[in-house]
Design a protein around this motif. Structure first.
Motif, PDB file in Angstrom:
ATOM      1  N   ASN A   1       3.829  74.461  53.644  1.00 36.84           N
ATOM      2  CA  ASN A   1       4.231  74.704  55.023  1.00 36.84           C
ATOM      3  C   ASN A   1       3.909  73.507  55.902  1.00 36.84           C
ATOM      4  O   ASN A   1       4.691  73.123  56.776  1.00 36.84           O
ATOM      5  CB  ASN A   1       3.545  75.963  55.553  1.00 36.84           C
ATOM      6  N   ASP A   2       2.762  72.884  55.675  1.00 39.06           N
ATOM      7  CA  ASP A   2       2.362  71.734  56.489  1.00 39.06           C
ATOM      8  C   ASP A   2       3.259  70.521  56.255  1.00 39.06           C
ATOM      9  O   ASP A   2       3.616  69.809  57.201  1.00 39.06           O
ATOM     10  CB  ASP A   2       0.909  71.347  56.189  1.00 39.06           C
ATOM     11  N   THR A   3       3.596  70.247  54.998  1.00 44.49           N
ATOM     12  CA  THR A   3       4.403  69.057  54.728  1.00 44.49           C
ATOM     13  C   THR A   3       5.770  69.174  55.387  1.00 44.49           C
ATOM     14  O   THR A   3       6.330  68.172  55.865  1.00 44.49           O
ATOM     15  CB  THR A   3       4.570  68.810  53.212  1.00 44.49           C
ATOM     16  N   ARG A   4       6.316  70.382  55.457  1.00 45.88           N
ATOM     17  CA  ARG A   4       7.615  70.573  56.106  1.00 45.88           C
ATOM     18  C   ARG A   4       7.474  70.570  57.630  1.00 45.88           C
ATOM     19  O   ARG A   4       8.305  70.008  58.342  1.00 45.88           O
ATOM     20  CB  ARG A   4       8.250  71.876  55.624  1.00 45.88           C
ATOM     21  N   ARG A   5       6.414  71.186  58.117  1.00 42.44           N
ATOM     22  CA  ARG A   5       6.199  71.281  59.564  1.00 42.44           C
ATOM     23  C   ARG A   5       6.002  69.909  60.193  1.00 42.44           C
ATOM     24  O   ARG A   5       6.420  69.677  61.331  1.00 42.44           O
ATOM     25  CB  ARG A   5       4.983  72.176  59.817  1.00 42.44           C
ATOM     26  N   THR A   6       5.365  69.005  59.485  1.00 44.10           N
ATOM     27  CA  THR A   6       5.004  67.701  60.058  1.00 44.10           C
ATOM     28  C   THR A   6       5.849  66.549  59.528  1.00 44.10           C
ATOM     29  O   THR A   6       5.545  65.393  59.794  1.00 44.10           O
ATOM     30  CB  THR A   6       3.519  67.402  59.769  1.00 44.10           C
ATOM     31  N   GLU A   7       6.905  66.855  58.797  1.00 46.63           N
ATOM     32  CA  GLU A   7       7.652  65.796  58.105  1.00 46.63           C
ATOM     33  C   GLU A   7       8.176  64.728  59.055  1.00 46.63           C
ATOM     34  O   GLU A   7       8.229  63.541  58.701  1.00 46.63           O
ATOM     35  CB  GLU A   7       8.810  66.391  57.309  1.00 46.63           C
TER      36      GLU A   7
ATOM     37  N   LYS B   1       4.870  76.374  65.409  1.00 48.21           N
ATOM     38  CA  LYS B   1       4.467  75.280  66.298  1.00 48.21           C
ATOM     39  C   LYS B   1       4.089  75.761  67.697  1.00 48.21           C
ATOM     40  O   LYS B   1       4.250  75.037  68.678  1.00 48.21           O
ATOM     41  CB  LYS B   1       5.559  74.210  66.360  1.00 48.21           C
ATOM     42  N   GLU B   2       3.556  76.967  67.772  1.00 45.94           N
ATOM     43  CA  GLU B   2       3.035  77.502  69.032  1.00 45.94           C
ATOM     44  C   GLU B   2       1.521  77.264  69.035  1.00 45.94           C
ATOM     45  O   GLU B   2       0.721  78.169  68.822  1.00 45.94           O
ATOM     46  CB  GLU B   2       3.384  78.981  69.159  1.00 45.94           C
ATOM     47  N   TYR B   3       1.146  76.027  69.293  1.00 46.24           N
ATOM     48  CA  TYR B   3      -0.212  75.589  69.010  1.00 46.24           C
ATOM     49  C   TYR B   3      -1.251  76.174  69.968  1.00 46.24           C
ATOM     50  O   TYR B   3      -2.379  76.456  69.554  1.00 46.24           O
ATOM     51  CB  TYR B   3      -0.267  74.061  69.012  1.00 46.24           C
TER      52      TYR B   3
ATOM     53  N   TYR C   1      11.298  81.251  52.396  1.00 43.08           N
ATOM     54  CA  TYR C   1      12.728  81.488  52.182  1.00 43.08           C
ATOM     55  C   TYR C   1      13.568  81.375  53.457  1.00 43.08           C
ATOM     56  O   TYR C   1      14.795  81.279  53.370  1.00 43.08           O
ATOM     57  CB  TYR C   1      12.944  82.872  51.567  1.00 43.08           C
ATOM     58  N   GLY C   2      12.941  81.406  54.646  1.00 44.31           N
ATOM     59  CA  GLY C   2      13.710  81.381  55.880  1.00 44.31           C
ATOM     60  C   GLY C   2      14.058  82.786  56.328  1.00 44.31           C
ATOM     61  O   GLY C   2      13.177  83.637  56.502  1.00 44.31           O
ATOM     62  N   ASP C   3      15.350  83.080  56.511  1.00 40.70           N
ATOM     63  CA  ASP C   3      15.786  84.427  56.876  1.00 40.70           C
ATOM     64  C   ASP C   3      15.524  85.362  55.696  1.00 40.70           C
ATOM     65  O   ASP C   3      15.864  85.043  54.544  1.00 40.70           O
ATOM     66  CB  ASP C   3      17.277  84.437  57.203  1.00 40.70           C
ATOM     67  N   ILE C   4      14.950  86.520  55.997  1.00 42.87           N
ATOM     68  CA  ILE C   4      14.607  87.471  54.933  1.00 42.87           C
ATOM     69  C   ILE C   4      14.809  88.901  55.426  1.00 42.87           C
ATOM     70  O   ILE C   4      14.872  89.148  56.628  1.00 42.87           O
ATOM     71  CB  ILE C   4      13.135  87.315  54.473  1.00 42.87           C
TER      72      ILE C   4
ATOM     73  N   VAL D   1      12.475  77.126  61.600  1.00 39.38           N
ATOM     74  CA  VAL D   1      11.283  76.688  62.344  1.00 39.38           C
ATOM     75  C   VAL D   1      10.967  75.222  62.109  1.00 39.38           C
ATOM     76  O   VAL D   1      10.181  74.629  62.861  1.00 39.38           O
ATOM     77  CB  VAL D   1      10.039  77.541  61.982  1.00 39.38           C
ATOM     78  N   ASN D   2      11.575  74.617  61.104  1.00 42.38           N
ATOM     79  CA  ASN D   2      11.299  73.199  60.807  1.00 42.38           C
ATOM     80  C   ASN D   2      12.465  72.286  61.161  1.00 42.38           C
ATOM     81  O   ASN D   2      12.449  71.101  60.809  1.00 42.38           O
ATOM     82  CB  ASN D   2      10.953  73.040  59.317  1.00 42.38           C
ATOM     83  N   GLN D   3      13.471  72.818  61.858  1.00 41.95           N
ATOM     84  CA  GLN D   3      14.610  71.991  62.247  1.00 41.95           C
ATOM     85  C   GLN D   3      14.316  71.205  63.515  1.00 41.95           C
ATOM     86  O   GLN D   3      13.458  71.565  64.300  1.00 41.95           O
ATOM     87  CB  GLN D   3      15.843  72.885  62.432  1.00 41.95           C
TER      88      GLN D   3
END
Length: 472
Positions: free
Chosen positions: A417-423, A213-215, A136-139, A470-472
């Motif tokens: 989460n992965d599809t958005r993180r790596t889009e 993305k703090e790998y 949801y983002g901000d919660i 986090v995905n922007q």
């Protein structure tokens, strides 16, 4: 396992915190009160609903793993959704899972205790908050679950993730004490096994560091994470009507099983033979045979390809995957690659493949249908079996790791989460395509129930295709 129905009845009753924990103070040195145990169990059942129920199915549609073919789920596949479609899902997180964890935590505090019981509640809270923030983002965070606050404040997604990490650090400290175990049987996942809870806390830290993305931090945490299948977090299920696997209930018992099938894209990745809908996608090669995994995951029904409800992933008593050894191995592979380079990533991938070569997480697999030989660096060179389109070898390896995560975590929330993180990583990302229009889904919508009653909801309210921070 305790009856889902009786626990859910408990969770649905609006009752004050003091009433729920009444009597716990009878013996401040021994958490044997049955009410506390029921609250803790209720929170864990709620977490099973959140992680493996309709929220996970919806995430799997939005990440291209399922295709809706009728009624409401057809609309979800076509991205025809409304805010009210998320009312029950928000409730699964904030009421069924989180509220009970908060009440259990208060019962522990009222007794002046800490240790393992407190650590467990902190892990559960962190898992729920991290999941909700990812979707949801901000919660709401600090004010969430407090029945005295009717308009809980929304906090920034990145700040919530930071607070989730703090929760997990506190959980680990308490779990390491080894004291104040919950009553026997109250902890559905590990029956108070502190070592298993500590390992799961570290894997959750790694999971949420992957989201942000703090790998390098993810790699460090996963190194202390789940060390075996025995210590992985699964939701137990049985053969009674009220405690069956939730996918079994949807695809085998309920009247809505004809609403949803496995997508052609997901099927094509692991289906051997001529029935494969997109043969070029098949992951098999001279070192890989996906036959056993396909048979464990799927069965072909009169409707189409659906989860295996007979003896596979969606069997009646099949446990629900919540946090797994296989996820931890693949976090090590991806985060190791991203933070330390090709050799570390390849070693991590081969550790996972060695695990799979012996059956891995495929229950009752036919070993003659399994082949996951180790990859060599040359396999990722131009023209190699994992690089037939001649991309950069580093890209070829990362692409394979990401695809392995997509397949291994089938039906869970993490592929979304992965599809958005790596889009934006167009060469390596799993090539999920929009079902409608030109954009992939980016978030769950805030529910209408929250829009109607909480005047602190973000304004403007983000839409389905607005990226989370986090995905922007």
């Amino acid at each position: 396992m305790k009856s889902f129905l009786s626990i859910l009845i408990l969770m649905s009753i609006t009752i004050s915190c003091s009433k729920l924990v009444e009597g716990v103070n009878d013996d401040p040195n021994n958490l044997t009160n049955s009410t506390f145990g029921t609250i803790l169990t209720g929170s864990q059942v709620g977490n099973i609903l959140l992680q493996s129920g309709e929220t996970a199915r919806r995430a799997s549609i939005f990440s291209g793993q399922y295709t809706g073919i009728d009624r409401q789920h057809l609309g979800f596949s076509e991205y025809s959704i409304t805010t009210s479609d998320f009312d029950a899902l928000w409730n699964d997180g904030y009421v069924d899972a989180l509220r009970n964890a908060i009440v259990a935590e208060q019962a522990i505090a009222d007794n002046g205790l800490s240790g393992v019981s407190l650590g467990i509640t902190h892990v559960l809270k962190a898992q729920v908050f991290g999941t909700m923030a990812s979707l949801y983002g901000d919660i709401p965070f600090k004010e969430a679950g407090n029945i005295q606050i009717t308009n809980p404040a929304f906090e920034k997604q990145k700040e919530v993730y930071a607070q989730v990490q703090n929760l997990l650090d506190n959980a680990i400290s308490n779990l390491q004490m080894g004291t104040d175990l919950p009553i026997s049987g109250a902890d559905l996942y590990f029956n108070g096994n502190a070592k298993a809870w500590i390992e799961n806390a570290y894997t959750l830290k790694a999971r949420f560091f992957m989201h942000t993305k703090e790998y390098s931090k993810a790699f460090e945490a996963a190194g202390k994470g789940i060390s075996s299948m025995d210590n992985a977090m699964y939701g137990p299920h049985g053969t009674a009507a009220d405690n069956s696997n939730l996918s079994y209930q949807f695809f085998f018992v309920e009247v809505r099983q004809a609403d949803l099938v496995v997508s052609d894209f997901m099927t094509s990745l692991i289906q051997p033979g001529t029935a494969n809908p997109i043969p070029a996608n098949y992951r098999g090669n001279s070192k890989t045979d996906e036959t056993a995994r396909f048979n464990y995951y799927f069965a072909t029904t009169s409707v189409g390809v659906q989860p295996n409800t007979s003896n596979g992933i969606a069997a009646q008593d099949a446990p629900s995957t919540l946090v797994s050894y296989q996820e931890n191995l693949l976090i090590l592979a991806e985060s190791g690659f991203r933070s330390l380079g090709f050799s570390t990533g390849l070693a991590g991938l081969n550790t996972f493949r060695s695990f799979m070569a012996n059956g891995g997480y495929l229950a009752n697999a036919n070993l003659t249908q399994i082949k996951y030989d180790a990859y060599d660096a040359s396999d990722f060179n131009a023209g190699g079996i994992e690089n037939t389109d001649n991309v950069n070898p580093e890209d070829a390896l990362l692409r394979e790791i990401l695809q392995e995560r997509y397949v291994t975590l089938f039906g869970q929330i993490e592929p979304f989460n992965d599809t958005r993180r790596t889009e934006d990583e167009t060469v390596v990302r799993v090539p999920v395509q929009p079902n409608n229009g030109a954009m992939l889904p980016q978030r769950f919508l805030y529910p209408q129930s929250e829009i109607d009653r909480n005047n602190k909801i973000p304004n403007p309210i983000p839409n389905f295709f607005d990226r989370t921070p986090v995905n922007q």
